[in-house]
Write a protein that holds these residues in place. Structure first.
Motif, short mmCIF file in Angstrom:
data_model
loop_
_atom_site.label_atom_id
_atom_site.label_comp_id
_atom_site.label_asym_id
_atom_site.label_seq_id
_atom_site.Cartn_x
_atom_site.Cartn_y
_atom_site.Cartn_z
N MET B 426 2.38 5.66 3.73
CA MET B 426 1.96 4.81 4.86
C MET B 426 1.78 3.36 4.42
SD MET B 426 -0.51 7.11 7.22
CE MET B 426 -1.25 8.24 6.13
N GLN B 427 1.26 3.19 3.20
CA GLN B 427 1.12 1.82 2.68
C GLN B 427 2.48 1.16 2.54
OE1 GLN B 427 -1.77 2.59 -0.77
NE2 GLN B 427 -2.29 0.53 -0.10
N GLY B 430 3.44 -0.80 5.27
CA GLY B 430 2.71 -2.03 5.55
C GLY B 430 1.26 -1.83 5.99
N LEU B 431 0.81 -0.56 6.08
CA LEU B 431 -0.57 -0.31 6.47
C LEU B 431 -1.48 -0.40 5.26
CD1 LEU B 431 0.07 2.84 8.69
CD2 LEU B 431 -0.34 0.53 9.49
N SER B 432 -2.66 -0.98 5.42
CA SER B 432 -3.61 -1.03 4.32
C SER B 432 -4.11 0.39 4.03
CB SER B 432 -4.77 -1.93 4.67
OG SER B 432 -5.57 -1.32 5.67
N GLU B 433 -4.76 0.54 2.89
CA GLU B 433 -5.27 1.86 2.52
C GLU B 433 -6.23 2.40 3.60
OE1 GLU B 433 -7.17 1.88 -1.27
OE2 GLU B 433 -7.37 4.06 -1.31
N GLN B 435 -6.40 1.51 6.80
CA GLN B 435 -5.66 1.82 8.02
C GLN B 435 -4.92 3.15 7.88
OE1 GLN B 435 -3.31 -1.76 8.09
NE2 GLN B 435 -4.45 -2.63 9.80
#
Lengths: 251, 473
Positions: B426-427, B430-433, B435
């Motif tokens: 998921m990271q 582009g999602l932060s940890e 998120q």
């Protein structure tokens, strides 16, 4: 400003064992490069190290995206800088639909309060899905949950199409695909080719390169690039096998 | 792994100020700390309780004193409750408010902090919100009142509608059911009383809004809901609590009665601050062909013990408990469900989802009882646990007693983990940890949350986001 994805003398280890032994490679924007190599040559390690997988330790060298180093950045920051990795084994995310996941990924690239417009988003998503011959019902399925091999890979390319990265690394995207799925996935990748994107295709077999025809082929042996050449090199590899380049590596 | 290393997890931090609300207090009535007969007399006088209530309270106090803490099966953490340090009654001393304009600004601010949109706030017209012990805002939507629905505070209920109130009060959950139901019976104040007449289907959910806002103050709501034959009601209860350094005790009792063919749904989303002991007894009595459904979401608190139950008293009655529990660092969610089958062809369904983060612990405790003489009873139980870190803990204690033939029970349980690979994947998009974790957790509960009313699923998602943001370093 440089417009390249540049890997310089990259060394990386997992659990103290060095896998990449000083790897050099440059992919200019607008080109498609292919890395061919046997299992265990370090191809997937290279992909993961570039994306910032926490299990790997970089012990030397650099990775530069348009001239700026991305080493030391969190994986999500690298992604937002424009690096995309199509996974060989994409993870399942139960309960999270593809539509929601993609929207969250797009919103993560925008300032707070400027989320993507729902109507525009779905128009865009459906357009990309048509391109990849993906059924509309796909969007309401949970990400990779219960997907066939082909569906997983199509989903990776769909995400690549939606996120429009500057550089995309495709890790064994052909593995687990039948010929029909391979054609669709390749068609999708080819349609994304253009001056704005650099693509690095990692594969074990030459077959994929019949459909995604590379500008340059690199051969990887034991954590290094041992030979680079035009697309015909892939055919030569197919004929001669990896043995003859392995000899090059030891020279 | 030893206890010590479990607790020392440096990369997991909770922002203790996140989601906490605190406002200045101005209490006209305060019973002082500790609990004696005098406290009861004080409460009765301030509330102008009738004599039968005073006797009820005093009897309950005796039972409370006699009953031991249930530490032989539950958490030893209960021993850390010092009953003498609490205030057992606080009142704003104000009459219940009637219009939105009269609602105190701090209550409105809490709505704002939770991000409830303007439109929804207006929609909260059928709201009964509680400021500490007394209702701060009580407005029955005109249409509801016109249908003959009674929607008042428990105090008004027992005074003005004794003929219905006394018939059911303390009947679904007897005072002596457990130590905390006895405590509640002794000092209860606030909570709602609802009566829905025969055949009336209440379209909009009625909503109560509770919060605690005084140090060392235990809150003891008492809610009684009766839905008469063929009538329907959805009731929603939301809780947020401000943060205090010393322990806060919350011990509510909620009794539901569904008459023949009635449908009653009771929804709770609570977000207690991490120092709250939340020890709640909730039970429904389902008559013939009626349906009682508990939707219960537990976030926060130091220790929550809550097992909503349904007594399936009439033929073809149906009971359901859908619950979500999220245990963050240092928290223990001990939740579950009870289904007591007492008639033929009764069915029950339990779906429980728990999430444990860091040193958080989630426990599922279930009881399904189907005696030998019954026929055609069915139960389905599913409990799924999600662990965010390897040191998180989850336990399941399902007790299913089925006797006799022609009854069927199903039990499924699963434990899954948010893997590092999943977060990395998921990271990479582009999602932060934070998120990424938030999305995983929301995905885990998604299927269940879809059954909730829209505004509650949105609020729950926000609360989960808030919890997950605070849980990554």
């Amino acid at each position: 400003m440089k417009s390249t994805l540049e890997i310089k003398g990259l060394k990386a280890a997992i659990n103290g064992t060095e896998i990449l032994h000083g790897l050099n490679l440059t992919v200019p924007k607008g080109e498609v490069h292919a890395i061919m190599g046997k299992n265990g040559s370090g191809k997937s390690t290279l992909a993961k190290v570039m994306a910032g997988h926490p299990d790997y330790e970089v012990t030397g060298g650099d990775v530069l995206l348009d001239g700026k180093t991305i080493l030391g950045l969190d994986p999500d920051v690298r992604a937002r800088e424009g690096l995309f990795l199509a996974f060989q084994y994409p993870s399942e995310i139960p309960g999270v639909t593809i539509a929601n996941f993609m929207r969250a990924a797009l919103n993560a690239r925008r300032p707070e309060g400027q989320e993507v417009d729902a109507v525009e988003y779905y128009n865009e998503l459906y357009k990309k899905m048509d391109l990849l011959k993906i059924d509309r019902s796909f969007t309401s399925r949970a990400v990779n949950d219960g997907f066939s091999g082909g569906e997983k890979k199509k989903n990776e390319i769909l995400q690549m199409a939606m996120l429009e990265p500057k550089y995309a690394v495709l890790d064994e995207t052909d593995s687990g695909l039948d010929i029909d799925a391979l054609k669709i996935v390749s068609h999708g990748v080819n349609s994304l080719r253009g001056p704005k994107m650099g693509i690095l295709v990692i594969t074990h077999y030459q077959r994929l390169l019949d459909y995604i025809v590379p500008d340059v082929v690199h051969v990887m042996v034991d954590g290094r690039i041992v030979k680079s050449g035009p697309k015909e090199l892939a055919l030569e590899m197919e004929k001669k096998g990896y043995d003859w380049v392995e000899n090059l590596a030891t020279v | 792994m030893s206890e010590a290393t479990t607790l020392e997890k440096p990369d997991l931090k909770i922002d203790q100020d996140e989601g906490n609300f605190s406002y200045p207090e101005d209490y006209a009535f305060d019973a002082g700390t500790g609990l004696t007969e005098k406290t009861i007399d004080y409460i009765c006088e301030v509330k102008e309780d009738p004599d039968w209530v005073r006797e009820f309270r005093k009897k309950a106090l005796r039972i409370f004193r006699e009953k031991p803490l249930p530490t032989h099966w539950a958490s030893k953490d209960l021993e850390n409750i010092h009953f003498d340090d609490f205030r057992y009654y606080l009142s704003k001393g104000a009459k219940p408010k009637r219009t939105w304009d009269e609602v105190p600004d701090d209550v409105k601010r809490t709505f704002e902090r939770l991000g409830i949109p303007e439109k929804e706030r207006a929609f909260l017209a059928g709201v009964e919100a509680q400021f500490d012990s007394e209702a701060a805002y009580s407005n029955i939507k005109k249409a509801v009142a016109e249908q003959g629905v009674i929607f008042v505070g428990s105090r008004e209920g027992l005074k003005e509608h004794p003929e219905i109130f006394r018939k059911w009060f303390g009947k679904v959950i007897p005072t002596a059911d457990n130590k905390f139901s006895a405590l509640n019976s002794a000092v209860f104040s606030g909570g709602s009383f609802i009566y829905v007449p025969k055949g009336v289907k209440v379209k909009h959910p009625l909503q109560a809004y509770f919060r605690i806002n005084a140090e060392n103050f235990g809150q003891f709501e008492r809610t009684l809901i009766i839905v008469d034959e063929g009538a329907e009601l959805t009731y929603m209860e939301g809780c947020t609590a401000p943060k205090f350094d010393s322990v806060t005790l919350h011990s509510a009792v909620v009794e539901l009665v569904a008459m023949k063919g009635a449908k009653l749904q009771y929804i709770t989303v609570q977000n207690w601050s991490p120092n709250v002991f939340n020890l709640v007894t909730k039970r429904g009595l389902a008559h013939e062909e009626s349906e009682i459904k508990w939707i219960d979401c537990n976030i926060g608190s130091r220790l929550t013990m809550k097992y909503p139950g349904v007594i399936l008293k009439g033929r073809k009655a149906r009971g359901e408990v859908l619950s979500i529990a999220l245990a963050n660092n240092g928290q223990h969610q001990d939740t579950g469900a009870k289904m007591i089958h007492a008639a033929d062809e009764t069915t029950s369904n339990i779906i429980s989802k728990s999430i444990s983060i860091g040193s958080g612990r989630a426990t599922y405790r279930g009881l399904v009882h189907i005696p030998r003489h019954l026929k055609g009873c069915k139960n389905n139980t599913e409990c799924d646990a999600l662990l965010i870190n390897t040191e998180s803990r989850t336990d399941t204690y399902p007790a299913i007693v089925t006797r006799g033939e022609g009854n069927s029970v199903q039990h499924e349980a699963s434990v899954s983990k948010v893997s590092a690979e999943q977060i990395f994947y998921m990271q990479q998009r582009g999602l932060s940890e934070g998120q990424a974790m938030s999305l995983s957790v929301n995905g885990f509960v998604n299927e269940l949350v879809r059954q909730f009313p829209m505004e509650y699923s949105v609020e729950l998602k926000r609360l989960i986001d808030l919890e997950m943001e605070g849980s990554v370093g």
